[in-house]
Write an enzyme that holds these catalytic residues in place. Structure first.
Site, PDB file in Angstrom:
ATOM      1  N   LYS A 221       0.927  -1.300   0.300  1.00 30.71           N
ATOM      2  CA  LYS A 221       0.232   0.053   0.063  1.00 30.71           C
ATOM      3  C   LYS A 221       0.986   1.354   0.164  1.00 30.71           C
ATOM      4  O   LYS A 221       2.017   1.370   0.436  1.00 30.71           O
ATOM      5  CB  LYS A 221      -1.233  -0.147   1.003  1.00 30.71           C
ATOM      6  CG  LYS A 221      -2.304  -1.049   0.879  1.00 30.71           C
ATOM      7  CD  LYS A 221      -3.369  -1.214   1.840  1.00 30.71           C
ATOM      8  CE  LYS A 221      -4.547  -1.909   1.870  1.00 30.71           C
ATOM      9  NZ  LYS A 221      -5.235  -1.593   2.493  1.00 30.71           N
ATOM     10  N   ARG A 255      -3.565 -10.292   5.190  1.00 32.03           N
ATOM     11  CA  ARG A 255      -3.928  -9.990   4.127  1.00 32.03           C
ATOM     12  C   ARG A 255      -2.685 -10.244   2.676  1.00 32.03           C
ATOM     13  O   ARG A 255      -2.726  -8.264   3.125  1.00 32.03           O
ATOM     14  CB  ARG A 255      -5.083  -9.562   3.690  1.00 32.03           C
ATOM     15  CG  ARG A 255      -5.357  -9.647   2.582  1.00 32.03           C
ATOM     16  CD  ARG A 255      -7.404  -7.880   2.565  1.00 32.03           C
ATOM     17  NE  ARG A 255      -7.834  -8.358   1.335  1.00 32.03           N
ATOM     18  CZ  ARG A 255      -8.024  -7.847  -0.071  1.00 32.03           C
ATOM     19  NH1 ARG A 255      -6.924  -6.837   0.141  1.00 32.03           N
ATOM     20  NH2 ARG A 255      -8.450  -7.512  -1.345  1.00 32.03           N
TER      21      ARG A 255
END
Length: 276
Positions: A221, A255
């Protein structure tokens, strides 16, 4: 700490990996990468062989500013893939990344096992009731607004207290609808700037209330690649570094896009904990 997935109890006292399979053309890292059945099945097989406990399917891109798509388009993208994967890997535990109750129900009916909702029911008022009726585990994430508006909604009086209050309300609502297995996702990158993401990571252990497992979705991210001034494709090392911190702060599920490296991260962290 267990969750019931289609009659199988998954023990989250030892952290698990959730592999990401994006079925969207515009996801920030792997959008459009899996275009046909062969590529999809090869990637699922790879993630399962590398140790992924869950496979998370998403057909609606939730990156900041992502295009909105219709429920018909989301259904067209995801339902055939659920059927495809389970025809080849019938024991796979599929998580469905959707905020729409109709998609959730149809995917569970097709054999999926978990619902992963970025809005915790805020974008579809029928979602929590639907999950309660389906009797499946529910991942509820913290977010404000929508994927199209969340980038401008990162104002908080106290980030951690606000998130704690949000989950206290959402967990109570989920319990009232009969949801037994709840997983908390603090929502890295969703209505949070880079500094807020790191504050959230530092305080991740403060979200482990009521004994509920926490999912950390940090993989590749912007808090990584913008901090390091690199691209998402160069962010694996940074992902591993922050996943390690998340595990030490109590995360039960990672995740990730890269399963092998996440499994190594868990193995080393478990070894560290066994020594001290």
């Amino acid at each position: 700490m267990t969750i019931n997935c289609k009659g199988f109890l998954i023990d989250l006292s030892s952290p698990k990996v959730m592999g990401i399979l994006n079925l969207t053309p515009d996801s920030f890292y792997d959008g459009g990468k899996y275009k046909n059945e062969t590529q999809i099945l090869q990637q699922v097989e790879r993630m399962l062989l590398e140790g992924s406990t869950f496979i998370d399917l998403g057909a609606y891109s939730s990156r900041p500013g992502a295009d909105h798509i219709s429920i018909e388009e989301e259904k067209k993208r995801i339902l055939p893939v659920v059927t495809l994967i389970l025809s080849k890997f019938p024991d796979a535990i599929l998580s469905i990344d959707t905020f729409r109750s109709e998609i959730a129900k149809q995917c569970i009916d097709a054999g999926a096992a978990i619902i992963n909702d970025i809005s915790a029911g805020n974008l579809d008022k029928k979602m929590i009731q639907t999950v309660g009726q389906l009797k499946v585990p529910y991942i509820m994430m913290h977010m404000k607004g929508t994927p199209q508006t969340m980038k401008s909604l990162n104002q908080y009086e106290d980030l951690i207290k606000d998130i704690q209050f949000y989950f206290s309300q959402k967990v109570a609502e989920a319990r009232s609808e009969g949801i037994n297995d709840i997983i908390i996702d603090p929502g890295f990158g969703f209505a949070k700037n880079i500094d807020q993401n790191f504050e959230l990571l530092r305080s991740l252990d403060l979200l482990k209330f009521q004994g509920l497992p926490v999912l950390a979705g940090i993989s590749r991210k912007s808090m990584i690649y913008k901090t390091l001034d690199i691209n998402p494709s160069e962010s694996l090392n940074g992902t591993t570094s922050l996943n390690t911190i998340a595990l030490l702060k109590g995360a039960s599920i990672l995740r990730v896009h890269d399963v092998k490296e996440a499994m190594e991260c868990i193995a080393l962290t478990n070894k560290y904990r066994a020594q001290y």
